[in-house]
Design a protein around this motif. Sequence first.
Motif, short mmCIF file in Angstrom:
data_model
loop_
_atom_site.label_atom_id
_atom_site.label_comp_id
_atom_site.label_asym_id
_atom_site.label_seq_id
_atom_site.Cartn_x
_atom_site.Cartn_y
_atom_site.Cartn_z
N GLY A 1 7.70 -12.96 0.55
CA GLY A 1 8.67 -12.74 1.61
C GLY A 1 8.30 -11.56 2.46
N ALA A 2 8.26 -11.78 3.77
CA ALA A 2 7.86 -10.71 4.68
C ALA A 2 8.77 -9.50 4.58
CB ALA A 2 7.84 -11.25 6.11
N ASP A 3 10.03 -9.70 4.31
CA ASP A 3 10.98 -8.59 4.27
C ASP A 3 10.70 -7.63 3.11
OD1 ASP A 3 12.21 -9.60 6.46
OD2 ASP A 3 13.89 -10.51 5.38
N SER A 4 9.94 -8.09 2.11
CA SER A 4 9.61 -7.25 0.96
C SER A 4 8.23 -6.62 1.07
CB SER A 4 9.67 -8.08 -0.33
OG SER A 4 10.95 -8.63 -0.53
N LEU A 5 7.48 -6.98 2.11
CA LEU A 5 6.06 -6.65 2.15
C LEU A 5 5.80 -5.40 2.99
CD1 LEU A 5 3.23 -7.57 1.27
CD2 LEU A 5 3.13 -8.99 3.33
N ALA A 6 5.21 -4.39 2.35
CA ALA A 6 4.84 -3.16 3.05
C ALA A 6 3.52 -3.31 3.79
CB ALA A 6 4.74 -2.00 2.07
N ALA A 7 2.52 -3.92 3.13
CA ALA A 7 1.17 -3.91 3.69
C ALA A 7 0.35 -5.09 3.22
CB ALA A 7 0.45 -2.61 3.31
N VAL A 8 -0.58 -5.47 4.05
CA VAL A 8 -1.67 -6.38 3.71
C VAL A 8 -2.95 -5.57 3.81
CG1 VAL A 8 -3.03 -8.33 4.54
CG2 VAL A 8 -0.54 -8.51 4.46
N ARG B 1 9.40 -0.61 2.18
CA ARG B 1 9.18 -1.79 1.34
C ARG B 1 8.16 -1.45 0.26
NH1 ARG B 1 7.89 -5.83 6.44
NH2 ARG B 1 9.82 -5.48 7.63
N GLN B 2 8.02 -2.33 -0.73
CA GLN B 2 7.15 -2.01 -1.86
C GLN B 2 5.96 -2.95 -2.04
OE1 GLN B 2 9.65 -1.78 -5.35
NE2 GLN B 2 10.39 0.26 -4.81
N ALA B 3 6.09 -4.22 -1.73
CA ALA B 3 5.05 -5.20 -2.05
C ALA B 3 3.79 -4.98 -1.20
CB ALA B 3 5.56 -6.62 -1.86
N VAL B 4 2.65 -5.26 -1.81
CA VAL B 4 1.36 -5.17 -1.13
C VAL B 4 0.57 -6.44 -1.44
CG1 VAL B 4 -0.80 -3.87 -0.90
CG2 VAL B 4 1.34 -2.67 -1.38
N VAL B 5 -0.07 -7.00 -0.44
CA VAL B 5 -0.89 -8.20 -0.60
C VAL B 5 -2.37 -7.84 -0.46
CG1 VAL B 5 -1.62 -10.34 0.54
CG2 VAL B 5 0.79 -9.97 0.03
N ALA B 6 -3.16 -8.28 -1.44
CA ALA B 6 -4.62 -8.21 -1.38
C ALA B 6 -5.16 -9.63 -1.47
CB ALA B 6 -5.15 -7.35 -2.52
N ARG C 1 -1.74 -11.32 -4.89
CA ARG C 1 -3.05 -11.77 -4.41
C ARG C 1 -2.93 -13.17 -3.82
NH1 ARG C 1 -6.69 -9.04 -5.82
NH2 ARG C 1 -5.80 -8.63 -7.87
N VAL C 2 -3.59 -13.35 -2.67
CA VAL C 2 -3.61 -14.65 -2.03
C VAL C 2 -5.05 -15.00 -1.66
CG1 VAL C 2 -1.28 -14.36 -1.10
CG2 VAL C 2 -3.25 -13.73 0.30
#
Length: 452
Positions: A225-232, A156-161, A196-197
């Motif tokens: 979307g969780a399916d797109s998320l690599a990491a938090v 997956r590619q998305a990352v959340v900070a 960012r959240v």
Amino acid sequence: MTITDATSTIPVGGPTLEQVRRVVTELPGPRSAEILARKSDAVASGVAHSMPIAVVAAGGGVVVDADGNSLIDLGSGIAVTSVGNAHPKVAAAVAAQAAQFTHTCFMVSPYEAYIDVAEALNRLTPGGFAKKSALFNSGAEAVENAVKIARKHTGRQAVVAFDHGYHGRTNLTMALTAKSMPYKSGFGPFAPEVYRVPGSYPYRDGLTGSEAAARAITMIEKQIGADSLAAVIIEPIQGEGGFIVPADGFLDDVVAWCRQNGVVFIADEVQTGFARTGAMFASEIFGIEPDLVTTAKGIAGGLPLAAVTGRAEIMDAAHAGGLGGTYGGNPIACAAAIASIDAFENEGLVERAQQLGGILTERLGAMQAADQRIGEVRGHGAMVAAEFVDPATGAPDAALTATVAKACIAAGVIVLTCGTFGNVIRFLPPLTIDDDLLAEGLDVVAAALAAA
């Protein structure tokens, strides 16, 4: 304040350095001013400095400048010199390794010291599972590689900070970092697929940990979307953002959600790691086991070294040659790290951080009780901060913060500011500082606040 002749002999660094606050000139003194003028001519202006001094020696709890001024160090080079600026074991290890060889490139000709550091990190970082490590040069580089590893592992590619987070000054880590000035302004465009959240900031959001986690998770699910998320990725205690300690339960709920959704949870322990918070790693305070941990700063007693450590199956996701760097795990830095880790484990520095934290919170708490301009005192161990506010509105007071910090520095005490709103003074004394010196430094802070 002790006044001595400005022409007195300047001591050398290390454990024999006189542990005293001594101001013999206005700051900067003439010799420091001369050196800083050369800096202005030779060094890019984007490389700023906050202390008006040129250092010639440091150790214990003091920094000595070229004019013989001796300043109490409440910053540790931003949490780097936790074992001191010239710990005897570190200095000896560096000298011995330099006499053997300074470099071969671990990716070309491996050496044992790199493996020693990796084994120590695998043992010390939180988590009762098989781990592996990779070594790099800086915290930002460690963060970038942690994201690479997470993306490779998950596909997956998305990352959340998180709001108020700080993760570095490289392109990807600027995207992860929340604060624009001075870290991001004018340097875009930034790396894509970074989101960012809001996190947990109890003093300002008034939410419980579970409430703050639910808010963040809802935003992640609805907007990414969780399916797109690599990491938090999150700092267990946010550093540059203001030493923000999340409410109880926040990190637990975020970690649990990551586990349920196959998302890699990365703890950025670059500033909180290695005894700083009164635990070897801040994740231990909150009872969480990150999938990946990034470390740097305090790892090697002042030498440039960083690491990513985590679950073996995640760390092994990258193909051969996908991780590394010419200087990653330099042998001299590894020797320093081995000596520093020995000091953390065998010289009571975790317990010392707890003791220093007790002194800091007691003294700053007393200042807060007497002065409503301190909105909150928070932190763990020798990582404590005071947030300055307008007592009538609770609004951040950056001007007061700057005034107090400037007065402390002029009186011979190194303090650092931080916070998204620029209204926090952070206290990061070396774990080698003695109680009397710390108390004197806090006396200066109290006097500066009273006079502001």
